[in-house]
Design a protein around this motif. Structure first.
Motif, mmCIF file in Angstrom:
data_model
loop_
_atom_site.group_PDB
_atom_site.id
_atom_site.type_symbol
_atom_site.label_atom_id
_atom_site.label_comp_id
_atom_site.label_asym_id
_atom_site.label_seq_id
_atom_site.Cartn_x
_atom_site.Cartn_y
_atom_site.Cartn_z
ATOM 1 N N THR A 312 42.433 45.731 38.160
ATOM 2 C CA THR A 312 43.854 45.925 37.851
ATOM 3 C C THR A 312 44.335 44.999 36.745
ATOM 4 O O THR A 312 45.414 45.206 36.185
ATOM 5 C CB THR A 312 44.720 45.676 39.089
ATOM 6 O OG1 THR A 312 44.729 44.268 39.406
ATOM 7 C CG2 THR A 312 44.215 46.463 40.293
ATOM 8 N N GLY A 313 43.566 43.950 36.433
ATOM 9 C CA GLY A 313 43.976 42.967 35.434
ATOM 10 C C GLY A 313 44.961 41.950 35.949
ATOM 11 O O GLY A 313 45.426 41.097 35.191
ATOM 12 N N GLN A 314 45.271 41.990 37.255
ATOM 13 C CA GLN A 314 46.259 41.079 37.819
ATOM 14 C C GLN A 314 45.671 39.774 38.326
ATOM 15 O O GLN A 314 46.395 38.784 38.468
ATOM 16 C CB GLN A 314 46.981 41.760 38.990
ATOM 17 C CG GLN A 314 47.740 43.015 38.622
ATOM 18 C CD GLN A 314 48.372 43.654 39.844
ATOM 19 O OE1 GLN A 314 49.363 43.158 40.377
ATOM 20 N NE2 GLN A 314 47.789 44.744 40.301
ATOM 21 N N TRP A 315 44.360 39.773 38.620
ATOM 22 C CA TRP A 315 43.738 38.612 39.253
ATOM 23 C C TRP A 315 42.514 38.161 38.473
ATOM 24 O O TRP A 315 41.676 38.974 38.096
ATOM 25 C CB TRP A 315 43.343 38.937 40.697
ATOM 26 C CG TRP A 315 44.503 39.388 41.528
ATOM 27 C CD1 TRP A 315 44.843 40.672 41.836
ATOM 28 C CD2 TRP A 315 45.491 38.549 42.118
ATOM 29 N NE1 TRP A 315 45.983 40.686 42.596
ATOM 30 C CE2 TRP A 315 46.406 39.397 42.790
ATOM 31 C CE3 TRP A 315 45.698 37.174 42.156
ATOM 32 C CZ2 TRP A 315 47.512 38.901 43.479
ATOM 33 C CZ3 TRP A 315 46.794 36.680 42.847
ATOM 34 C CH2 TRP A 315 47.674 37.533 43.498
ATOM 35 N N LEU A 316 42.436 36.861 38.243
ATOM 36 C CA LEU A 316 41.300 36.243 37.559
ATOM 37 C C LEU A 316 40.595 35.335 38.558
ATOM 38 O O LEU A 316 41.253 34.596 39.309
ATOM 39 C CB LEU A 316 41.796 35.431 36.359
ATOM 40 C CG LEU A 316 40.730 34.783 35.463
ATOM 41 C CD1 LEU A 316 39.948 35.854 34.697
ATOM 42 C CD2 LEU A 316 41.381 33.796 34.482
ATOM 43 N N TYR A 317 39.261 35.384 38.555
ATOM 44 C CA TYR A 317 38.465 34.611 39.511
ATOM 45 C C TYR A 317 37.539 33.659 38.762
ATOM 46 O O TYR A 317 36.975 34.012 37.722
ATOM 47 C CB TYR A 317 37.632 35.548 40.394
ATOM 48 C CG TYR A 317 38.489 36.411 41.294
ATOM 49 C CD1 TYR A 317 38.722 36.062 42.610
ATOM 50 C CD2 TYR A 317 39.082 37.576 40.803
ATOM 51 C CE1 TYR A 317 39.523 36.846 43.436
ATOM 52 C CE2 TYR A 317 39.894 38.363 41.610
ATOM 53 C CZ TYR A 317 40.107 37.995 42.917
ATOM 54 O OH TYR A 317 40.912 38.761 43.730
ATOM 55 N N ALA A 318 37.382 32.458 39.309
ATOM 56 C CA ALA A 318 36.500 31.449 38.724
ATOM 57 C C ALA A 318 35.482 31.000 39.763
ATOM 58 O O ALA A 318 35.859 30.630 40.890
ATOM 59 C CB ALA A 318 37.300 30.241 38.244
ATOM 60 N N ALA A 319 34.196 31.060 39.407
ATOM 61 C CA ALA A 319 33.131 30.560 40.267
ATOM 62 C C ALA A 319 32.874 29.107 39.896
ATOM 63 O O ALA A 319 32.329 28.823 38.827
ATOM 64 C CB ALA A 319 31.869 31.395 40.098
#
Length: 355
Positions: A312-319
């Motif tokens: 959706t482009g609303q959430w960014l995730y970082a590992a």
């Protein structure tokens, strides 16, 4: 939950450092939150993952590199909450594979240790066949500690589907390859040299398919490139810093950029910075040829090794590898600035893939 539908994340981690291997998590599309469903350690050190054909909610297979000295690749059935081996693991005939991609009915791996790229056929049932071809890189760079030899760090098909690009940290270059889908043969089409000593690690394409953004590991910059899919030519245009000037000048801070993501609308670029433990927010102009650093925000942990944007482009995730977590951020659609909203414990996390 036992479904391969939308709303799942797949987290790769280093089993040799206490990671779970491949973890499956449910994704709450409203809050961005992750909830663990299951995990498997069937693949040693599955540092990078890619979903199989039928991407996103339609994928029934997941592929992993086994980042070991005698590297391998594996296919996993993800129709359930705990991934199951799908056929046998296959040697990639290269050392230390660090990245992988699907192209032309094949799984392509970037083998960092040996500086090579391997193509393995994907069978009708999703399992992998034996390596069909290996393309060996040649060359070196000016940094003897990191660039004595080639180090292929990423493979990325271009949006047209006609080319596979391999990013080589050791030779400061991007190789453009053609893949014969019938035989699995990789043929070198051309090579683009970047500024010596920058150490390119990963690249991401603009959604229009006319530009690519190369994130450099040995210097904290992004190289903006023009891409011509008709001729398979990549042209470097300019470099933009991914941390402020005072950070670059500070001898106490060593920054090693890692993952790079472009927004679905082509307005923003995000880059993960290990050492600085930040996510850089860059604004892209309408043409895609100019990038400017807007700000840096905390990554929600330590040593961010990978970034992923949800469909959706609303959430960014970082590992965050050394913090042992995956953090999620709400993306401001106007400014592109991500706001930290939560984290999931994930020991030795190395990548996250969203379906």
């Amino acid at each position: 939950m036992n479904s391969n539908g939308a709303g799942r994340a797949f987290i790769g981690s280093f089993t040799s450092a206490g990671g779970r291997g491949v973890t499956v998590a449910a994704v709450d599309r409203e809050t961005g939150a992750l909830t663990v469903l299951g995990a498997t350690d069937a693949v040693p050190d599955p540092s990078y993952l890619v979903l199989g054909p039928g991407s996103g909610s339609g994928s029934t297979a997941l592929y992993a590199v086994s980042e070991t000295e005698t590297g391998a690749a594996a296919a996993l059935d993800i129709t359930g909450d705990v991934p199951q081996p799908l056929g046998e693991m296959r040697p990639v005939e290269g050392d230390g594979p660090t990245h992988l991609a699907i192209a032309g009915g094949h799984l392509i791996t970037a083998n960092y240790g040996s500086g090579s790229v391997t193509a393995l056929p994907v069978r009708a049932d999703g399992s992998l066949g034996a390596a069909a071809s290996v393309l060996q890189h040649e060359g070196s760079g000016p940094r003897p500690d990191r660039q004595r030899a080639p180090h292929a760090h990423q493979v990325q098909p271009d949006p047209s589907g006609n080319w596979v690009l391999s990013v080589d940290l050791g030779t400061d270059s991007i190789r453009i390859c053609a893949l014969d889908a019938s035989s699995g043969t990789l043929r070198l089409h051309g090579e683009t040299a970047l500024r010596p000593g920058t150490g390119p690690r990963h690249l991401a394409f603009h959604p229009a398919g006319t530009h690519a953004y190369v994130l450099n590991e040995l210097e904290p910059t992004v190289t903006v490139c023009r891409w011509d899919p008709a001729t398979g030519v990549l042209e470097p245009l300019a470099e933009t810093a991914v941390v402020p000037d005072d950070v670059v000048a500070d001898p106490e801070v060593v920054v090693y950029p890692s993952g790079v993501v472009v927004s679905h609308d082509g307005r923003f670029l995000w880059a993960a910075n290990r050492g600085h433990d930040s996510i850089a927010v860059l604004a892209l102009d309408e043409s895609g040829e100019k990038a400017s650093l807007v700000t840096n925000v905390g990554c929600g942990g330590h040593w961010p090794r990978d970034l992923a944007l949800d469909p959706t482009g609303q959430w960014l995730y970082a590992a965050n590898e050394r913090a042992g977590n995956v953090s999620w951020f709400a993306v401001d659609g106007t400014t592109g600035i991500p706001r930290h909203r939560g984290s999931l414990t994930a020991p030795a996390a190395s990548c996250v893939v969203l379906g």
